[in-house]
Design a protein around this motif. Structure first.
Motif, PDB file in Angstrom:
ATOM      1  N   TYR A 198      -6.250   2.110  27.149  1.00 29.93           N
ATOM      2  CA  TYR A 198      -6.885   2.891  26.586  1.00 29.93           C
ATOM      3  C   TYR A 198      -8.156   3.372  27.413  1.00 29.93           C
ATOM      4  O   TYR A 198      -8.862   2.698  27.746  1.00 29.93           O
ATOM      5  CB  TYR A 198      -7.709   2.317  25.068  1.00 29.93           C
ATOM      6  CG  TYR A 198      -6.554   1.983  24.157  1.00 29.93           C
ATOM      7  CD1 TYR A 198      -6.282   2.997  23.053  1.00 29.93           C
ATOM      8  CD2 TYR A 198      -5.854   0.701  24.250  1.00 29.93           C
ATOM      9  CE1 TYR A 198      -5.277   2.816  22.506  1.00 29.93           C
ATOM     10  CE2 TYR A 198      -4.878   0.627  23.384  1.00 29.93           C
ATOM     11  CZ  TYR A 198      -4.599   1.461  22.296  1.00 29.93           C
ATOM     12  OH  TYR A 198      -3.514   1.336  21.424  1.00 29.93           O
ATOM     13  N   GLY A 203     -18.242  14.009  26.726  1.00 30.77           N
ATOM     14  CA  GLY A 203     -18.857  14.966  27.604  1.00 30.77           C
ATOM     15  C   GLY A 203     -17.846  15.761  28.679  1.00 30.77           C
ATOM     16  O   GLY A 203     -16.990  15.863  28.391  1.00 30.77           O
ATOM     17  N   TRP A 206     -14.663  13.859  29.563  1.00 30.30           N
ATOM     18  CA  TRP A 206     -13.497  13.718  28.613  1.00 30.30           C
ATOM     19  C   TRP A 206     -12.217  14.525  29.149  1.00 30.30           C
ATOM     20  O   TRP A 206     -11.151  13.791  29.025  1.00 30.30           O
ATOM     21  CB  TRP A 206     -13.772  14.405  27.221  1.00 30.30           C
ATOM     22  CG  TRP A 206     -12.901  14.430  26.292  1.00 30.30           C
ATOM     23  CD1 TRP A 206     -12.407  15.582  25.451  1.00 30.30           C
ATOM     24  CD2 TRP A 206     -11.829  13.402  25.921  1.00 30.30           C
ATOM     25  NE1 TRP A 206     -11.565  15.353  24.730  1.00 30.30           N
ATOM     26  CE2 TRP A 206     -11.099  14.005  24.911  1.00 30.30           C
ATOM     27  CE3 TRP A 206     -11.612  12.128  26.045  1.00 30.30           C
ATOM     28  CZ2 TRP A 206      -9.840  13.303  24.397  1.00 30.30           C
ATOM     29  CZ3 TRP A 206     -10.739  11.451  25.592  1.00 30.30           C
ATOM     30  CH2 TRP A 206      -9.778  12.042  24.558  1.00 30.30           C
ATOM     31  N   PHE A 210      -8.804  12.370  29.816  1.00 31.79           N
ATOM     32  CA  PHE A 210      -7.510  12.906  29.232  1.00 31.79           C
ATOM     33  C   PHE A 210      -6.235  13.335  30.280  1.00 31.79           C
ATOM     34  O   PHE A 210      -5.221  13.022  29.987  1.00 31.79           O
ATOM     35  CB  PHE A 210      -7.571  13.911  28.467  1.00 31.79           C
ATOM     36  CG  PHE A 210      -6.646  14.554  27.287  1.00 31.79           C
ATOM     37  CD1 PHE A 210      -6.730  14.191  26.213  1.00 31.79           C
ATOM     38  CD2 PHE A 210      -5.626  15.400  27.918  1.00 31.79           C
ATOM     39  CE1 PHE A 210      -5.738  14.443  25.058  1.00 31.79           C
ATOM     40  CE2 PHE A 210      -4.419  15.739  26.857  1.00 31.79           C
ATOM     41  CZ  PHE A 210      -4.644  15.322  25.487  1.00 31.79           C
ATOM     42  N   LYS A 226      -3.482   5.643  26.003  1.00 37.33           N
ATOM     43  CA  LYS A 226      -3.762   6.586  25.146  1.00 37.33           C
ATOM     44  C   LYS A 226      -5.555   6.914  25.583  1.00 37.33           C
ATOM     45  O   LYS A 226      -6.120   6.000  25.952  1.00 37.33           O
ATOM     46  CB  LYS A 226      -4.002   5.947  23.702  1.00 37.33           C
ATOM     47  CG  LYS A 226      -4.757   6.876  22.811  1.00 37.33           C
ATOM     48  CD  LYS A 226      -4.338   6.272  21.266  1.00 37.33           C
ATOM     49  CE  LYS A 226      -5.050   7.431  20.355  1.00 37.33           C
ATOM     50  NZ  LYS A 226      -4.397   7.589  18.912  1.00 37.33           N
ATOM     51  N   SER A 227      -6.003   8.268  25.325  1.00 35.96           N
ATOM     52  CA  SER A 227      -7.246   8.400  25.822  1.00 35.96           C
ATOM     53  C   SER A 227      -7.785   8.929  24.546  1.00 35.96           C
ATOM     54  O   SER A 227      -7.091   9.332  23.553  1.00 35.96           O
ATOM     55  CB  SER A 227      -7.161   9.787  26.652  1.00 35.96           C
ATOM     56  OG  SER A 227      -6.270  10.889  26.293  1.00 35.96           O
ATOM     57  N   HIS A 229     -11.855  10.011  22.889  1.00 30.22           N
ATOM     58  CA  HIS A 229     -12.997  10.288  23.069  1.00 30.22           C
ATOM     59  C   HIS A 229     -14.037   9.366  22.703  1.00 30.22           C
ATOM     60  O   HIS A 229     -13.931   8.826  21.421  1.00 30.22           O
ATOM     61  CB  HIS A 229     -13.490  11.809  22.253  1.00 30.22           C
ATOM     62  CG  HIS A 229     -14.361  12.264  22.533  1.00 30.22           C
ATOM     63  ND1 HIS A 229     -15.697  11.951  22.079  1.00 30.22           N
ATOM     64  CD2 HIS A 229     -14.807  13.673  23.438  1.00 30.22           C
ATOM     65  CE1 HIS A 229     -16.633  12.985  22.475  1.00 30.22           C
ATOM     66  NE2 HIS A 229     -16.200  13.731  23.415  1.00 30.22           N
ATOM     67  N   SER A 231     -16.484   9.373  21.081  1.00 33.63           N
ATOM     68  CA  SER A 231     -17.180   9.490  19.798  1.00 33.63           C
ATOM     69  C   SER A 231     -15.970   9.237  18.737  1.00 33.63           C
ATOM     70  O   SER A 231     -16.167   8.654  17.588  1.00 33.63           O
ATOM     71  CB  SER A 231     -17.721  10.841  19.623  1.00 33.63           C
ATOM     72  OG  SER A 231     -17.455  11.481  18.396  1.00 33.63           O
ATOM     73  N   ASP A 232     -14.823   9.675  18.911  1.00 32.80           N
ATOM     74  CA  ASP A 232     -13.718   9.427  17.867  1.00 32.80           C
ATOM     75  C   ASP A 232     -13.425   7.782  17.788  1.00 32.80           C
ATOM     76  O   ASP A 232     -13.104   7.322  16.797  1.00 32.80           O
ATOM     77  CB  ASP A 232     -12.457   9.948  18.392  1.00 32.80           C
ATOM     78  CG  ASP A 232     -12.425  11.502  17.924  1.00 32.80           C
ATOM     79  OD1 ASP A 232     -13.155  11.801  17.091  1.00 32.80           O
ATOM     80  OD2 ASP A 232     -11.686  12.352  18.609  1.00 32.80           O
ATOM     81  N   PHE A 234     -14.948   5.094  17.674  1.00 33.38           N
ATOM     82  CA  PHE A 234     -15.481   4.201  16.414  1.00 33.38           C
ATOM     83  C   PHE A 234     -14.851   4.634  15.140  1.00 33.38           C
ATOM     84  O   PHE A 234     -15.520   4.306  14.030  1.00 33.38           O
ATOM     85  CB  PHE A 234     -17.090   4.310  16.802  1.00 33.38           C
ATOM     86  CG  PHE A 234     -17.755   3.810  17.835  1.00 33.38           C
ATOM     87  CD1 PHE A 234     -17.697   2.349  17.945  1.00 33.38           C
ATOM     88  CD2 PHE A 234     -17.981   4.440  18.739  1.00 33.38           C
ATOM     89  CE1 PHE A 234     -18.130   1.693  18.938  1.00 33.38           C
ATOM     90  CE2 PHE A 234     -18.442   3.862  19.990  1.00 33.38           C
ATOM     91  CZ  PHE A 234     -18.579   2.383  20.097  1.00 33.38           C
ATOM     92  N   HIS A 235     -14.147   5.756  15.196  1.00 28.44           N
ATOM     93  CA  HIS A 235     -13.523   6.162  13.796  1.00 28.44           C
ATOM     94  C   HIS A 235     -12.130   6.035  13.747  1.00 28.44           C
ATOM     95  O   HIS A 235     -11.516   6.969  13.420  1.00 28.44           O
ATOM     96  CB  HIS A 235     -13.898   7.614  13.316  1.00 28.44           C
ATOM     97  CG  HIS A 235     -15.359   7.498  13.470  1.00 28.44           C
ATOM     98  ND1 HIS A 235     -16.004   7.686  11.991  1.00 28.44           N
ATOM     99  CD2 HIS A 235     -16.590   7.645  14.102  1.00 28.44           C
ATOM    100  CE1 HIS A 235     -17.684   7.725  12.490  1.00 28.44           C
ATOM    101  NE2 HIS A 235     -17.570   7.757  13.665  1.00 28.44           N
ATOM    102  N   THR A 237      -9.540   4.108  16.480  1.00 22.44           N
ATOM    103  CA  THR A 237      -8.874   3.204  17.290  1.00 22.44           C
ATOM    104  C   THR A 237      -9.478   2.100  17.743  1.00 22.44           C
ATOM    105  O   THR A 237      -8.766   1.138  18.149  1.00 22.44           O
ATOM    106  CB  THR A 237      -8.999   4.272  18.607  1.00 22.44           C
ATOM    107  OG1 THR A 237      -8.650   5.683  18.482  1.00 22.44           O
ATOM    108  CG2 THR A 237      -8.145   3.694  19.858  1.00 22.44           C
ATOM    109  N   LEU A 259     -23.074   8.161  24.574  1.00 22.77           N
ATOM    110  CA  LEU A 259     -21.878   7.924  23.823  1.00 22.77           C
ATOM    111  C   LEU A 259     -21.256   6.943  24.678  1.00 22.77           C
ATOM    112  O   LEU A 259     -20.405   6.216  23.997  1.00 22.77           O
ATOM    113  CB  LEU A 259     -20.985   9.281  23.767  1.00 22.77           C
ATOM    114  CG  LEU A 259     -21.784  10.413  22.892  1.00 22.77           C
ATOM    115  CD1 LEU A 259     -20.770  11.644  22.481  1.00 22.77           C
ATOM    116  CD2 LEU A 259     -21.934  10.060  21.459  1.00 22.77           C
TER     117      LEU A 259
END
Lengths: 330, 330
Positions: A198, A203, A206, A210, A226-227, A229, A231-232, A234-235, A237, A259
């Motif tokens: 992972y 910023g 990113w 990727f 898998k890349s 972000h 910020s994502d 914590f929602h 992955t 972040l």
């Protein structure tokens, strides 16, 4: 240092930096002519350059920049696009089908194209109003076109100072590679056989995060990645990370750094295979503190070149091999 | 049908569709007042709604829409954002930290907020100028606010006809779930233990593809997934697909469909575990042909609800369990 040709590296980078003259002529002419908006159109790797620049452009410019995936742009259209748009394209090989199709579409509408390509006589060079030709300057192309535009728009007054420092960057990046080599080798040896990695960034880091996961590790080494972000992360992955999952954080020095800090603080509590590559670890001789954040992706690219060299050796997998890409028709 | 409460499903959806009155009042008032641009700010799942709408908005509107990750927006800033921006937010729980921080930042700048939340007395409802409150209407919220805006801007003349048809959608989606159930069950039973799944989508299906892989499969079932845009797929990720890799394609019916066709034509040549879910397979009673593409993501969400139900059973993993999310501080 293992598999490193310092002379060739310096030549490539110094040669690439020279595209600035052609870029300035092209951008200055189009800025003078005027445009309503600027389209960055690409596919795969070139869209990751757009992702890299998006946060900087948002923060610094009121120019109406639009990022597009080439194939989707042609199929779905964009109502803000017109003959008064200015278009930046990039195709190193000069014949990437999606980008060439987009270039033809753009020309039909009458908009102007400034395009980077390594192939002087390829379709990309022929379709561009301003072909910028260099064997290795893709990364510097984006610095040059975008910052020139902002400079002309009075949004990047540091232009001359910044590019003067950038001219000394090739030597500095050699130092980075030497400083990063041991850590890169350890990472490659320890983790080359992991079932998945992972990669996390934020910023202006990113886009490169990727890109490295997709264009290098998946495409060249057939490694699962898998890349995500920062910020994502914590929602969603985060839930599948456990003690034995390889997680790699790419930290840069732009305003998004908190972040990445958040990821760095959290992951070691649940994961024993966590690696952080941080541009702050490198001296960057000749680069002013205020510019370090701007070039974080360039620095991380250099760090990753060492990871790539050692992965190639650890995996015994030459990075030129492709299973399908440009080998099958699709 | 296994684990399906038709009455509750219909009640939820019919209730959710009722948000349109409140949305129209809010959007009409702000359109009348005027704005320079529109910011869609979110994190995790809510950014995937923005991704879903981006191609449609690009193709149909000259309004200056801007998508932002909430935490990055607050840290890095956006020079086009001002008190004259109109902001759309969504936080179902009403207290998503990144979104709440962004809402506070937006209020300080004096821009107006129209926000969806399920929590009448939560922070999101308090921070919004126009709180749109409904327990299950998040998906319909985006249809309502965005299409209303385009309608007022003379860019969606089909508004009344479209929403009249949408009012009959709950029953149609029940039919979709029934028609999709067997295929969803087979997929779940056959592939629930795969080490990783690649989910591919394009156009207005890309947002939901990304969302299902991250917010449902990773977060709820701790399944490894990577979502890949159908256009990026051919520039990296294809190289690690082999006979035994599970690849799932979500096909919708918007203008991007040829990108999904390309994947569908290629993958079976190299992969024996390829599954296609296609909205075209469902009748969609009461929906005019020209609107089918607009609601493809809604249809696929319904198909995926059946996959989710059967995965929960096959994995013996209740979907409410979280390891870390909202259980640890970070």
């Amino acid at each position: 240092m293992f598999n490193f040709d310092e002379k060739a590296f310096l030549e490539r980078h110094k040669g690439a930096l020279k595209i600035r003259n052609d870029v300035e002529k092209a951008v200055d002419a189009e800025y003078k002519r005027g445009f309503k908006n600027v389209f960055l159109i690409g596919v795969g790797g070139s869209t990751t350059s757009h992702m890299e620049w998006e946060p900087f452009l948002k923060a610094h410019s009121t120019i109406d920049f639009r990022m597009e995936r080439a194939a989707e742009f042609v199929l779905c259209g964009n109502k803000r696009f017109s003959k008064d748009s200015l278009v930046f394209l990039s195709s190193v090989t000069g014949d990437t089908p999606e980008v060439i199709n987009a270039a033809e579409y753009v020309r039909k509408q009458g908009a102007k194209i400034i395009a980077f390509t390594a192939k002087e006589d390829g379709p990309m060079a022929k379709l561009a109003d301003y072909p910028i030709i260099n064997t290795h300057g893709n990364t510097y192309f984006w610095h040059a076109v975008l910052l020139r535009l902002l400079h002309l728009n009075n949004e990047f007054p540091e232009y001359d100072k910044f590019f003067k420092e950038l001219d000394g960057l090739p030597e500095t990046l050699v130092d980075v590679q030497k400083a990063a080599d041991e850590k890169a080798r350890d990472f490659a040896k320890k983790y080359c056989d992991e079932p998945i990695h992972y990669f996390i960034g934020a910023g202006n880091m990113w886009g490169w995060t990727f890109c490295y996961a997709m264009c290098i590790l998946e495409e060249m080494f057939w490694m699962r990645t898998k890349s995500v972000h920062a910020s994502d992360f914590f929602h969603g992955t985060l839930e599948i990370i456990d003690r034995d999952t390889s997680v790699v954080l790419f930290k840069g020095e732009d305003e998004s750094r908190p972040l990445a800090d958040r990821v760095e603080n959290f992951v070691p509590r649940i994961c024993a295979k966590f690696t952080v590559f941080d541009t702050k670890d490198y001296a960057l001789k000749g680069i002013s503190p205020e510019f370090r954040g701007y070039i974080s992706p360039l620095v991380m690219e250099s760090v990753c070149e060492r990871i790539t060299v050692h992965l190639e050796d650890a995996l015994k997998h030459p990075k030129q091999i492709r299973r399908y890409y440009r080998r099958l028709d699709y």
